[in-house]
Design an enzyme around this catalytic site. Structure first.
Site, PDB file in Angstrom:
ATOM      1  N   HIS A 136     -41.553 -79.791 -29.534  1.00  0.00           N
ATOM      2  CA  HIS A 136     -42.048 -79.505 -30.886  1.00  0.00           C
ATOM      3  C   HIS A 136     -41.071 -78.570 -31.580  1.00  0.00           C
ATOM      4  CE1 HIS A 136     -44.785 -78.324 -34.139  1.00  0.00           C
ATOM      5  NE2 HIS A 136     -45.475 -79.389 -33.806  1.00  0.00           N
ATOM      6  N   ASP A 178     -49.728 -85.070 -29.587  1.00  0.00           N
ATOM      7  CA  ASP A 178     -49.758 -86.529 -29.384  1.00  0.00           C
ATOM      8  C   ASP A 178     -49.810 -86.951 -27.929  1.00  0.00           C
ATOM      9  OD1 ASP A 178     -47.581 -86.447 -32.137  1.00  0.00           O
ATOM     10  OD2 ASP A 178     -49.590 -87.327 -32.156  1.00  0.00           O
ATOM     11  N   HIS A 217     -42.716 -88.130 -35.187  1.00  0.00           N
ATOM     12  CA  HIS A 217     -43.801 -87.374 -35.838  1.00  0.00           C
ATOM     13  C   HIS A 217     -45.148 -87.979 -35.416  1.00  0.00           C
ATOM     14  CE1 HIS A 217     -45.764 -84.842 -38.698  1.00  0.00           C
ATOM     15  NE2 HIS A 217     -45.434 -85.427 -39.827  1.00  0.00           N
TER      16      HIS A 217
HETATM   17  C1  SDX Z   1     -45.836 -84.056 -34.393  1.00  0.00           C
HETATM   18  O1  SDX Z   1     -43.871 -80.434 -37.165  1.00  0.00           O
HETATM   19  C2  SDX Z   1     -45.103 -80.597 -36.830  1.00  0.00           C
HETATM   20  O2  SDX Z   1     -45.922 -79.688 -36.938  1.00  0.00           O
HETATM   21  C3  SDX Z   1     -45.456 -82.007 -36.298  1.00  0.00           C
HETATM   22  C4  SDX Z   1     -46.862 -82.185 -35.718  1.00  0.00           C
HETATM   23  C5  SDX Z   1     -47.932 -82.040 -36.804  1.00  0.00           C
HETATM   24  O3  SDX Z   1     -49.084 -81.728 -36.452  1.00  0.00           O
HETATM   25  O4  SDX Z   1     -47.620 -82.375 -37.992  1.00  0.00           O
HETATM   26  O5  SDX Z   1     -47.097 -81.219 -34.707  1.00  0.00           O
HETATM   27  C6  SDX Z   1     -47.037 -83.601 -35.126  1.00  0.00           C
HETATM   28  O6  SDX Z   1     -44.986 -84.686 -34.968  1.00  0.00           O
HETATM   29  C7  SDX Z   1     -45.659 -83.646 -32.951  1.00  0.00           C
HETATM   30  C8  SDX Z   1     -44.302 -84.118 -32.340  1.00  0.00           C
HETATM   31  C9  SDX Z   1     -44.479 -85.579 -31.905  1.00  0.00           C
HETATM   32  N1  SDX Z   1     -43.151 -86.152 -31.510  1.00  0.00           N
HETATM   33  C10 SDX Z   1     -42.885 -86.436 -30.210  1.00  0.00           C
HETATM   34  O7  SDX Z   1     -43.632 -86.181 -29.263  1.00  0.00           O
HETATM   35  C11 SDX Z   1     -41.551 -87.150 -30.005  1.00  0.00           C
HETATM   36  C12 SDX Z   1     -40.804 -86.518 -28.826  1.00  0.00           C
HETATM   37  N2  SDX Z   1     -40.367 -85.179 -29.252  1.00  0.00           N
HETATM   38  C13 SDX Z   1     -39.023 -85.004 -29.732  1.00  0.00           C
HETATM   39  O8  SDX Z   1     -38.554 -86.091 -30.486  1.00  0.00           O
HETATM   40  C14 SDX Z   1     -38.792 -83.616 -30.325  1.00  0.00           C
HETATM   41  O9  SDX Z   1     -39.272 -82.723 -29.414  1.00  0.00           O
HETATM   42  C15 SDX Z   1     -39.339 -83.281 -31.700  1.00  0.00           C
HETATM   43  C16 SDX Z   1     -38.927 -84.275 -32.733  1.00  0.00           C
HETATM   44  C17 SDX Z   1     -40.822 -83.188 -31.662  1.00  0.00           C
HETATM   45  C18 SDX Z   1     -38.761 -81.915 -32.074  1.00  0.00           C
HETATM   46  O10 SDX Z   1     -37.391 -82.085 -32.191  1.00  0.00           O
HETATM   47  P1  SDX Z   1     -36.443 -80.853 -32.585  1.00  0.00           P
HETATM   48  O11 SDX Z   1     -37.203 -79.637 -32.911  1.00  0.00           O
HETATM   49  O12 SDX Z   1     -35.461 -81.354 -33.598  1.00  0.00           O
HETATM   50  O13 SDX Z   1     -35.752 -80.539 -31.255  1.00  0.00           O
HETATM   51  P2  SDX Z   1     -34.358 -81.102 -30.812  1.00  0.00           P
HETATM   52  O14 SDX Z   1     -34.308 -82.579 -31.014  1.00  0.00           O
HETATM   53  O15 SDX Z   1     -33.301 -80.251 -31.431  1.00  0.00           O
HETATM   54  O16 SDX Z   1     -34.397 -80.843 -29.227  1.00  0.00           O
HETATM   55  C19 SDX Z   1     -33.934 -79.635 -28.658  1.00  0.00           C
HETATM   56  C20 SDX Z   1     -33.466 -80.055 -27.278  1.00  0.00           C
HETATM   57  C21 SDX Z   1     -32.458 -81.202 -27.321  1.00  0.00           C
HETATM   58  O17 SDX Z   1     -31.686 -81.114 -26.136  1.00  0.00           O
HETATM   59  P3  SDX Z   1     -30.198 -80.338 -26.232  1.00  0.00           P
HETATM   60  O18 SDX Z   1     -29.449 -81.011 -27.362  1.00  0.00           O
HETATM   61  O19 SDX Z   1     -30.517 -78.878 -26.496  1.00  0.00           O
HETATM   62  O20 SDX Z   1     -29.577 -80.565 -24.876  1.00  0.00           O
HETATM   63  O21 SDX Z   1     -34.584 -80.547 -26.517  1.00  0.00           O
HETATM   64  C22 SDX Z   1     -34.382 -81.934 -26.215  1.00  0.00           C
HETATM   65  C23 SDX Z   1     -33.314 -82.435 -27.167  1.00  0.00           C
HETATM   66  O22 SDX Z   1     -32.602 -83.516 -26.580  1.00  0.00           O
HETATM   67  N3  SDX Z   1     -35.664 -82.596 -26.410  1.00  0.00           N
HETATM   68  C24 SDX Z   1     -36.161 -83.528 -25.616  1.00  0.00           C
HETATM   69  C25 SDX Z   1     -37.418 -83.845 -26.155  1.00  0.00           C
HETATM   70  N4  SDX Z   1     -37.641 -83.115 -27.260  1.00  0.00           N
HETATM   71  C26 SDX Z   1     -36.551 -82.339 -27.412  1.00  0.00           C
HETATM   72  N5  SDX Z   1     -35.662 -84.124 -24.513  1.00  0.00           N
HETATM   73  C27 SDX Z   1     -36.462 -85.051 -23.935  1.00  0.00           C
HETATM   74  N6  SDX Z   1     -37.689 -85.411 -24.365  1.00  0.00           N
HETATM   75  C28 SDX Z   1     -38.198 -84.827 -25.498  1.00  0.00           C
HETATM   76  N7  SDX Z   1     -39.393 -85.177 -25.934  1.00  0.00           N
END
Ligand code: SDX
Length: 430
Positions: A309, A365, A268
Site C-alpha cells: 500500500h 483487497d 487499485h
Molecule cells: C487499494 O491509495 C489507497 O488508499 C488505495 C486503497 C483505497 O482504499 O482507496 O487502499 C485501495 O488500491 C489498495 C491497493 C490494492 N492494490 C494491490 O493490492 C496491488 C498489489 N500492490 C502493489 O501494486 C502496490 O503495493 C501498490 C500499488 C498498492 C502500492 O504501490 P507503491 O506505493 O507505488 O509501491 P511501489 O510500487 O513503489 O513498491 C515499493 C516496493 C517495490 O520494490 P523495489 O522497487 O523497492 O525493489 O515494493 C514492491 C515494489 O516492487 N512491491 C511489491 C508489491 N507491492 C509493492 N512487490 C510484490 N508484490 C506487491 N504486491
C-alpha cells in the site's frame, strides 16, 4: 498562521527560500511549496505524488505507520461495530453522526431514490453486450446519469449537491445489481424501499420474479460492514481522479464515472478481483513458495495482489476486520479452501525479508473477495462492490472541494525531456 518555516538554499547561487510549514490536526506536518516558483523560478517534481499533498481535507485520516483509519475522527473499528453503512454515509457527507431522527430521515431520503429512470434501466443498460464486464457497464451508466438527472449540473447550489449525493448513493445498488442481472441474462429487479441498503442489494442481485427471496441476515450484515470499510480513504487514486475532474466544474456524474474508471485498475480497486484470480492460479499451499519467488523477481511482472500500500506501512486495519468477517461468513456458508491458502500466503509473506523490508502487508483487497465469493457474488462483480461502497467517499470529497472558496482547477506541471526546439523541414528535406 504559525511562523514555522522551512528554509532551503540553492547551491548554484546561494539564494535561500523560506516556505511555510503547515500543521495538521493529525499526521505529518507539510511544507507549503505554492510560493516556491515565485521565489525560485522552479517547480517541484514528484511523479506518482509519493511525497505531495494535493489538498487539505477534514473527511478521513489514516496513519500509515500505525495502521489506523478514522472517518471524521471516529476509528473505523468503532464505526464498523456500532453503525450501519447509511449512518456512515451521513457522517462522511455531513461531518457528524446522525441522531435517531436524522438517521431515519436520511434512510428515507436514500431509500426513496433507489429507482432509476426507466429508459436508463430498460434502454441503455440492456443495450450492452451480455458479456460486457460489469465495471465497463458501471463506467458507462454512471457517466450517462447527467443525461437523466439534469439538476446535478447546478454544482454551486448546496441543496442540488446534496440531492445529487443522495441520488448516487441510492441508485448505485440498483445499477450494480442491474449490471449483474444483464450479465447472467436475467431480468433486472426493481428495488424494494422497505429493505435495508444491503438487503435491497442482495434481493436485486439474487431475487427473481418467479419465487420469494429471503435475505440472509449474515450476508446483509457482512456486506454492510464491508461497505463501511470501503467507504473512504483520503486522496487515493480514484478520489484524486474525482477531485481533479471536478475541479474543471464538470457535472458530478461525469466526475464520479472517472473515479469508477480509475478504481477499476488492478493496482487499485481492481485488486480484489485480481486476488481471487491469483489464489485460483496458486491453487495449493505447495505452490506458495513459487509465487512468492515470482513476486520478488524484478524480471517477473507478477505482484502479490492484495499486498502492499502506498500509505500503510503496517497492517491495513480494514484487512484485519475483513478477515474476522471472513470467518463469520464461512462459518455460515461453508469453508473456502482459498481462505486457508490466503492465510498461509499471508503467514509466509509477512515473515519474508523482501516483504518485511518493504513493509508490504495485506491490504483491504486481500480478503474481501473471499467473502464476496462465499455470498455467491461472481469475481467480475468484486470491484463493482467496491465502487458502490466508495461512492459516498468520492461524493463527500467532491462536495468538500466545491464548497472550498479557494478551489482552483488542478493543472500539474511537468519536466520536459523531449526534443529541443527545431524548425519544420519541407517534405523534400524529411
Ligand atoms: C487499494 O491509495 C489507497 O488508499 C488505495 C486503497 C483505497 O482504499 O482507496 O487502499 C485501495 O488500491 C489498495 C491497493 C490494492 N492494490 C494491490 O493490492 C496491488 C498489489 N500492490 C502493489 O501494486 C502496490 O503495493 C501498490 C500499488 C498498492 C502500492 O504501490 P507503491 O506505493 O507505488 O509501491 P511501489 O510500487 O513503489 O513498491 C515499493 C516496493 C517495490 O520494490 P523495489 O522497487 O523497492 O525493489 O515494493 C514492491 C515494489 O516492487 N512491491 C511489491 C508489491 N507491492 C509493492 N512487490 C510484490 N508484490 C506487491 N504486491
Amino acid at each position: 498562521m504559525s511562523d514555522k518555516k522551512l528554509t532551503i538554499s540553492d547551491n548554484r547561487n546561494g539564494d535561500t527560500f523560506e516556505l511555510p510549514i503547515l500543521t495538521p490536526t493529525r499526521g505529518q506536518e507539510m511544507v507549503d511549496i505554492s510560493s516556491l516558483p515565485k521565489q525560485s523560478g522552479m517547480f517541484t517534481y514528484d511523479p506518482g505524488f509519493t511525497a505531495t499533498g494535493s489538498t487539505s481535507s477534514a473527511i478521513t485520516f489514516l496513519d500509515g505507520d500505525k495502521g489506523e483509519l478514522f472517518y471524521r475522527g471516529y476509528p473505523i473499528e468503532q464505526l464498523a461495530e456500532k453503525c450501519n453503512y447509511l449512518e456512515v454515509c451521513y457522517l462522511l457527507l455531513n461531518g457528524e453522526l446522525p441522531n435517531l431522527d436524522q438517521s431515519e430521515q436520511f434512510n428515507t431520503q436514500i431509500m426513496r431514490r433507489t429507482m432509476v429512470a426507466e429508459n436508463l434501466r430498460y434502454g441503455l443498460m440492456r443495450s450492452f453486450n451480455h458479456d460486457a464486464h460489469p465495471m465497463a457497464m458501471m463506467t458507462g451508466v454512471i457517466g450517462s446519469l447527467s443525461a437523466f438527472y439534469h439538476e446535478g449540473m447546478d454544482i454551486y447550489n448546496p441543496e442540488m449537491r446534496m440531492l445529487t449525493a443522495h441520488r448516487l448513493i441510492a441508485k448505485m445498488p440498483t445499477i450494480a445489481a442491474g449490471c449483474y442481472k444483464h450479465n447472467i441474462g436475467q431480468p433486472m429487479q426493481f428495488p424494494q424501499n422497505d429493505l435495508s441498503y444491503t438487503g435491497n442489494l442482495l434481493k436485486m442481485m439474487f431475487g427473481n420474479p418467479c419465487e420469494p427471496y429471503e435475505i440472509d441476515p449474515v450476508a446483509e450484515k457482512a456486506l454492510d460492514i464491508l461497505f463501511i470499510l470501503h467507504a473512504d480513504h483520503e486522496q487515493n487514486a480514484s478520489t484524486s481522479t474525482v477531485r481533479l475532474a471536478s475541479s474543471t466544474g464538470c457535472n458530478p456524474y461525469a466526475a464520479i464515472a472517472a473515479g469508477v474508471a480509475a478504481l477499476w485498475g488492478p493496482a487499485h480497486g481492481g485488486a480484489n478481483e485480481a486476488v481471487l484470480t491469483m489464489l485460483d492460479e496458486i491453487g495449493s499451499v505447495d505452490n506458495i513458495d513459487k509465487y512468492i519467488a515470482k513476486a520478488k523477481d524484478k524480471n517477473d511482472p507478477f505482484r502479490l495482489m492484495g499486498f502492499g500500500h502506498r500509505v500503510y506501512k503496517n497492517y491495513d486495519p480494514r484487512a484485519k476486520l475483513i478477515k474476522t468477517v471472513c470467518h463469520d461468513v464461512l462459518a455460515k456458508y461453508g469453508n473456502d479452501p482459498r481462505l486457508e491458502l490466503a492465510m498461509k500466503l499471508e503467514e509466509i509473506a509477512v515473515t519474508d525479508e523482501y516483504f518485511v523490508e518493504r513493509k508490504l502487508y495485506p491490504n483491504v483487497d486481500f480478503y474481501s473477495g473471499i467473502i464476496y465469493a462465499a455470498l455467491g457474488i461472481p469475481v467480475n462483480m468484486f470491484t463493482v462492490m467496491f465502487t458502490m461502497a466508495r461512492t459516498v467517499g468520492w461524493i463527500s470529497h467532491w462536495n468538500e472541494m466545491i464548497e472550498d472558496p479557494k478551489m482552483k482547477i488542478g493543472r500539474p506541471r511537468q519536466l520536459y525531456t523531449g526534443k529541443n526546439m527545431r524548425n519544420v523541414p519541407d517534405m523534400s528535406d524529411r
